[in-house]
Design a protein around this motif. Structure first.
Motif, PDB file in Angstrom:
ATOM      1  N   ASP A  20       0.885  -1.198  -0.121  1.00  0.00           N
ATOM      2  CA  ASP A  20       0.117  -0.161   0.126  1.00  0.00           C
ATOM      3  C   ASP A  20       0.926   1.154   0.005  1.00  0.00           C
ATOM      4  O   ASP A  20       1.703   1.566   0.803  1.00  0.00           O
ATOM      5  CB  ASP A  20      -1.031   0.064   1.310  1.00  0.00           C
ATOM      6  N   PRO A  21       0.771   2.197  -0.758  1.00  0.00           N
ATOM      7  CA  PRO A  21       1.658   3.309  -1.145  1.00  0.00           C
ATOM      8  C   PRO A  21       1.607   4.166   0.260  1.00  0.00           C
ATOM      9  O   PRO A  21       2.543   4.874   0.534  1.00  0.00           O
ATOM     10  CB  PRO A  21       1.079   4.235  -2.269  1.00  0.00           C
ATOM     11  N   GLN A  22       0.670   3.924   1.133  1.00  0.00           N
ATOM     12  CA  GLN A  22       0.449   4.736   2.228  1.00  0.00           C
ATOM     13  C   GLN A  22       1.535   4.464   3.273  1.00  0.00           C
ATOM     14  O   GLN A  22       1.720   4.941   4.407  1.00  0.00           O
ATOM     15  CB  GLN A  22      -0.872   4.654   2.969  1.00  0.00           C
ATOM     16  N   GLY A  23       2.061   2.967   3.139  1.00  0.00           N
ATOM     17  CA  GLY A  23       3.118   2.433   4.079  1.00  0.00           C
ATOM     18  C   GLY A  23       2.527   2.446   5.365  1.00  0.00           C
ATOM     19  O   GLY A  23       3.504   2.381   6.307  1.00  0.00           O
ATOM     20  N   ALA A  24       1.204   2.116   5.638  1.00  0.00           N
ATOM     21  CA  ALA A  24       0.755   2.075   6.969  1.00  0.00           C
ATOM     22  C   ALA A  24       1.235   0.919   7.552  1.00  0.00           C
ATOM     23  O   ALA A  24       1.488   0.636   8.903  1.00  0.00           O
ATOM     24  CB  ALA A  24      -0.689   1.926   6.720  1.00  0.00           C
TER      25      ALA A  24
END
Length: 329
Positions: free
Chosen positions: A108-112
């Motif tokens: 996920d590009p958000q890097g959560a």
């Protein structure tokens, strides 16, 4: 999977669970060590659980003499905020507690996922984005260890958002993640892919690389509406790209038994998907937001909490439920 020699316990139609009634939840000893197993049975065994079905026994899995090849599971739901990242972290940590070597893939590009493990995703010059697009990047050099023994991370950051556009012109673009993971398939027992909340090319890549899909589902009406569309996408990927893909199960998350709405949604999910819904239900608790701030799994942040017990039970159920994963045999 290596099954116990004990008698089978009734499960959903078409599935059988194996275990001994003497297997108990992991717990902390007086000196603070985690003890797996015990003389007492799982709490609620044989009694109706939150799903309304009798709770089977989920045995503590035997130790492994060797590791790999990995069983790849995509944690997928196109709706955000349903517990995908939380479940990926804590299921992975629980599997690691049981001696499995686990790789978490932040897709996920958000890097959560990275943030939830206390790792700053922006500190990495090379991430899964670079591996997808080829070049000189090495996956073994990109993987980082977490604070949980046996649990590693393939990090991601906002750079991954560009990959969906850049992959469009690539030959065999749907198989990019599968090719990326190939060099480490024999290193790990389980690989969990935390997908972004969409059904775009990145998610299709995850489904193409996976052996199975787990669908975290918030016990809320709007989350329920999207399940049919997701299952259609899984069917299309199975028909066109990945014939081995199966549904590992639907995991009910953020369940609050005090609310009628949550109970009704869970009942509808079980009625619609009686074999697919896990017996384990993850309850809503303030501990989960706290673990995000702490940057560690609930199994280490609050090891005796209800949330930690839930994910340990889920890990055992996952390994008891499916006989085919080479990673758990």
């Amino acid at each position: 999977m290596v099954r116990s020699d004990s008698a089978a316990v009734s499960g959903p139609p078409g599935r059988r669970y194996y275990g001994e009634v003497t297997v108990g939840e992991p717990r902390l000893s007086e000196d603070g060590r985690l003890e797996v197993g015990g003389e007492e049975p799982d709490e609620g065994v044989g009694k109706p659980g939150p799903t309304g079905r009798p709770m089977p026994v989920f045995p503590v899995p035997p130790a492994l003499s060797s590791h790999g090849p990995a069983w790849v599971v995509a944690m997928c739901n196109q709706k955000g905020g349903v517990g995908k990242t939380t479940s990926t972290i804590n299921l992975g940590a629980a599997l690691a507690e049981y001696g499995r070597r686990v790789l978490l893939v932040d897709f996920d590009p958000q890097g959560a996922l990275s943030v939830g493990l206390g790792i700053n995703p922006m500190q990495f010059e090379v991430t899964v984005h670079d591996l997808l697009l080829g070049g000189d990047a090495d996956i073994q050099d990109t993987i980082v260890e977490t604070q949980v023994e046996g649990l590693d991370l393939l990090p991601s950051n906002i750079d991954l958002s560009a990959a969906e556009v850049l992959l469009v012109t690539e030959v065999g673009r749907e198989h990019s993640l599968a090719r990326t993971l190939t060099p480490v398939m024999d290193v790990y027992d389980v690989i969990l892919i935390d997908c972004q909340p969409s059904l775009g090319l990145l998610t299709v890549n995850a489904l193409t690389a996976a052996d199975a899909v787990m669908v975290p589902l918030e016990c809320e009406y709007f989350a329920l509406r999207g399940v049919a569309l997701l299952l259609q996408t899984i069917d299309k990927v199975r028909e066109r790209l990945n014939s081995r893909l199966e549904l590992a199960g639907i995991l009910a998350t953020m369940y609050d038994a005090r609310t009628l709405h949550a109970r009704e949604v869970l009942a509808r999910v079980v009625e619609r998907f009686p074999e697919e819904v896990f017996h384990t239900v993850i309850n809503r608790t303030v501990r989960f937001p706290e673990t995000t701030v702490a940057g560690e799994p609930i199994t280490t942040y609050a090891p005796t909490s209800v949330g930690a017990a839930g994910y340990r039970r889920l890990a055992r159920e996952l390994m008891a439920r499916y006989a085919t994963p080479p990673a758990v045999g």
